[in-house]
Scaffold this active site. Structure first.
Site, PDB file in Angstrom:
ATOM      1  N   GLY A  21       0.825  -1.218   0.000  1.00 50.46           N
ATOM      2  CA  GLY A  21       0.000   0.000   0.000  1.00 50.46           C
ATOM      3  C   GLY A  21       0.853   1.259   0.000  1.00 50.46           C
ATOM      4  N   ARG A  25       7.310   1.541   1.354  1.00 51.73           N
ATOM      5  CA  ARG A  25       7.481   0.080   1.345  1.00 51.73           C
ATOM      6  C   ARG A  25       7.936  -0.408  -0.029  1.00 51.73           C
ATOM      7  NH1 ARG A  25       5.023  -2.800   5.893  1.00 51.73           N
ATOM      8  NH2 ARG A  25       6.397  -1.872   7.426  1.00 51.73           N
ATOM      9  N   ARG A  44       2.361  11.584  -8.228  1.00 50.69           N
ATOM     10  CA  ARG A  44       1.735  11.648  -6.896  1.00 50.69           C
ATOM     11  C   ARG A  44       2.539  10.902  -5.826  1.00 50.69           C
ATOM     12  NH1 ARG A  44      -4.135  12.831  -6.760  1.00 50.69           N
ATOM     13  NH2 ARG A  44      -4.584  13.661  -8.808  1.00 50.69           N
ATOM     14  N   ARG A  88      -0.787  -8.354  -4.170  1.00 52.73           N
ATOM     15  CA  ARG A  88      -0.809  -7.348  -3.097  1.00 52.73           C
ATOM     16  C   ARG A  88      -0.081  -7.901  -1.881  1.00 52.73           C
ATOM     17  NH1 ARG A  88      -2.745  -3.812   0.525  1.00 52.73           N
ATOM     18  NH2 ARG A  88      -4.217  -4.517   2.115  1.00 52.73           N
ATOM     19  N   SER A  91      -1.363  -5.231   4.838  1.00 53.07           N
ATOM     20  CA  SER A  91      -1.690  -5.583   6.223  1.00 53.07           C
ATOM     21  C   SER A  91      -3.203  -5.667   6.376  1.00 53.07           C
ATOM     22  CB  SER A  91      -1.109  -4.553   7.190  1.00 53.07           C
ATOM     23  OG  SER A  91      -1.716  -3.303   6.969  1.00 53.07           O
ATOM     24  N   ASP A 206      -3.304  -5.621  13.490  1.00 54.24           N
ATOM     25  CA  ASP A 206      -4.100  -5.270  14.672  1.00 54.24           C
ATOM     26  C   ASP A 206      -5.304  -6.194  14.767  1.00 54.24           C
ATOM     27  OD1 ASP A 206      -4.695  -3.353  12.268  1.00 54.24           O
ATOM     28  OD2 ASP A 206      -6.571  -3.497  13.368  1.00 54.24           O
ATOM     29  N   ARG A 219       6.140  -4.849  12.930  1.00 53.18           N
ATOM     30  CA  ARG A 219       5.531  -4.880  11.591  1.00 53.18           C
ATOM     31  C   ARG A 219       6.588  -5.216  10.545  1.00 53.18           C
ATOM     32  NH1 ARG A 219       2.545   0.398  10.994  1.00 53.18           N
ATOM     33  NH2 ARG A 219       1.752  -0.111  13.045  1.00 53.18           N
TER      34      ARG A 219
END
Ligand code: HPA
Length: 236
Positions: A21, A25, A44, A88, A91, A206, A219
């Site tokens: 995402g 990363r 962007r 993908r 998380s 979470d 993470r």
């Protein structure tokens, strides 16, 4: 031809794309796992890199958050850059007590309460499956690497902050869902519509059940085996 949201030249994007995402990363994956990685788009700040993993060209490009963002990028990758496979790597939140922060999830289907499918094609659809072939490769490779992979039906939600704390319990039971994220339905649905392949690996960040969560260090610890698995399963 560059698209409204991707400035890469034709041929700069590999047949295989890994999509976290977060653009940072994407940069982390490119600099730690890919040889000769080259920045190929930064419109962007949705950074995209192409490099080589064990002899195979791979592009890593961020999706941004939510189905509208994922929908834009994966549609352009599939239709304008002839991308064949998108995996993908993200998380998710847990909807059940047996699924804990740090666990690794393979999405077996995505259910959504969004109108994404109806707006795209005119035909409502709330549930979609990823590529069986990619999922089998991911599952088999996790087994050979000794990585535990939990197979889950997931909720792709348009809403992160919720006023009603019980909504998730109702849909978890009614739709038989184990985890929640915000992008997979759009990716799987567009892959299905356009005859391409998609899948999703997720680390649990979470729990909506007991409100536990992992910090940024943990993470990262969970992120490393997920990327190893993603790359080995799709390039071997
Ligand atoms: N909700 C939606 N998406 C998420 C969550 C969540 O709790 N955790 C990680 N991605």
């Amino acid at each position: 031809m560059p698209t409204p949201h991707i400035e890469a030249a034709p041929g700069d994007i590999a047949e295989l794309v890994l999509m976290p995402g977060d653009p940072i990363r994407a940069e982390f994956i490119a600099s730690n796992w890919l040889h000769s990685a080259k920045l190929i788009s930064r419109v962007r700040n949705m950074l995209a890199f192409t490099g080589i993993f064990q002899g195979v060209p791979v592009t890593v490009m961020a999706s941004g958050m939510g189905m509208p963002s994922m929908g834009i990028y994966c549609h352009e990758l599939f239709t304008e850059y002839q991308v064949g496979r998108i995996l993908r790597v993200g998380s998710c939140g847990s909807y059940e007590s047996s699924l804990n922060p740090m666990d690794l999830v393979l999405a077996t289907e995505a259910w959504t309460d969004s109108s994404f499918a109806e707006v795209y094609s005119g035909v409502p659809q709330q549930r979609v499956r990823p590529s069986t072939r990619l999922n089998e490769r991911l599952y088999h490779t996790s087994f050979t690497m000794g990585i535990e992979l939990k197979q889950c039906a997931i909720h792709s939600s348009d809403v992160f902050y919720r006023k009603d704390p019980e909504y998730y319990q109702r849909i978890r039971e009614r739709e038989q869902l184990q985890a929640v994220e915000m992008e997979a339905f759009a990716l799987f649905y567009l892959a299905e519509q356009l005859g391409r392949e998609a899948a999703s690996l997720l680390t649990v960040s979470d729990s909506l059940v007991n409100h536990s969560a992992i910090d940024s260090h943990a993470r990262e610890q969970a992120f490393l085996p997920m990327i190893e698995l993603a790359l080995k399963a799709t390039t071997s």
